[in-house]
Scaffold this motif. Sequence first.
Motif, PDB file in Angstrom:
ATOM      1  N   GLY A  54      20.885  65.974  86.920  1.00 14.07           N
ATOM      2  CA  GLY A  54      19.291  65.562  86.007  1.00 14.07           C
ATOM      3  C   GLY A  54      18.272  66.600  85.969  1.00 14.07           C
ATOM      4  N   GLU A  75      22.724  66.773  82.417  1.00 17.01           N
ATOM      5  CA  GLU A  75      22.438  65.810  82.292  1.00 17.01           C
ATOM      6  C   GLU A  75      22.740  65.225  81.180  1.00 17.01           C
ATOM      7  OE1 GLU A  75      18.580  66.062  82.681  1.00 17.01           O
ATOM      8  OE2 GLU A  75      19.151  63.551  81.462  1.00 17.01           O
ATOM      9  N   ASP A 100      27.779  62.236  82.486  1.00 19.69           N
ATOM     10  CA  ASP A 100      27.149  61.455  83.109  1.00 19.69           C
ATOM     11  C   ASP A 100      27.798  61.839  84.751  1.00 19.69           C
ATOM     12  OD1 ASP A 100      26.938  59.499  85.469  1.00 19.69           O
ATOM     13  OD2 ASP A 100      27.412  57.891  84.169  1.00 19.69           O
ATOM     14  N   ASN A 124      16.271  66.675  92.354  1.00 18.81           N
ATOM     15  CA  ASN A 124      15.454  65.594  92.222  1.00 18.81           C
ATOM     16  C   ASN A 124      16.366  64.108  91.100  1.00 18.81           C
ATOM     17  OD1 ASN A 124      13.832  63.509  91.964  1.00 18.81           O
ATOM     18  ND2 ASN A 124      12.930  64.939  90.195  1.00 18.81           N
TER      19      ASN A 124
END
Length: 283
Positions: A54, A75, A100, A124
């Motif tokens: 991400g 992402e 994913d 994060n």
Amino acid sequence: MDLCDIQQIQALLGRHGFRFSKSLGQNFLIESWVPQDIAQASGAGAGTGVLEIGPGIGPLTAELARRAQRVAAVELDRDLLPILAETLADFSNVAVIPGDVMKLDLAALVKEQFSGLTPLVCANLPYNITTPVLTLLLESGLFSSITVMIQKEVAQRICAGPGNKDYGAFSVLCQYYAQAELLFEVPRECFLPAPKVTSAVVRLIPRPAPECVRDQAFFFRVVRGAFGLRRKTLLNALGAAFSLDKETLRGCIQAAGLSPEVRGERLGIPEFARLADAIQAAL
Ligand code: SAM
């Protein structure tokens, strides 16, 4: 551009017509010390390949790319891809991988992207997938260290030891696979939009499975059973989880050197391992 400057971020997002998705856990960093300190704590450096989960608009990705030999950033939100193409244009050692993370073949990714490098994880994390993603990363056995920002409460659970109020089945799982350390907290104001909770950065250093555990699958069945009914004694909690009569179960608990009155939250990995062996022998 400064990827943590709120005015520049808003202009960038506005230009691309981007809208935040709550269900994708999108809270972007707006304080530059945070991605710098996380990247520094991750051990990213020469000879390392870092998997980021991400990247968002890329503030942590850029810090990792400045340190590591290679970065692969996965992402899920396709709307972020044109933004990342712009913000990471100066870095030749970054691959943005659409998809994913829960559905990717991580072993193939590590082989393709990090050949000859030490693979690490730094992210994060989107908070809604913290537990499954960490379980996947730890079970994969692919990474030398995993440094992630997550909800502070989950970080405390991961690092808690027996007898601590935060100790539970997920603490045992993480500590079975790794040495866990809570490094620092990050306040809500460091994100856009601000989440409801404080965050914290944890580092997990994977290690060989504990030798005291003989049958890993059965060990985790016992751990889940012991924590399934949290306020119950071992005798009652495990009675509900295994089809064993109370007297046999009492014998197993005593054979493991434990009191039937004790609760699962008091037991460490060696105690759970002895208990699993005793129950397995009785089944
Ligand atoms: N790294 C950026 C930062 O620190 O500002 C964004 C972090 S934000 C908390 C989480 C990011 O994970 C978002 O960009 C979101 O789109 C992405 N994401 C959510 N679920 C994902 C998944 N299953 N696989 C990969 N990325 C995902």
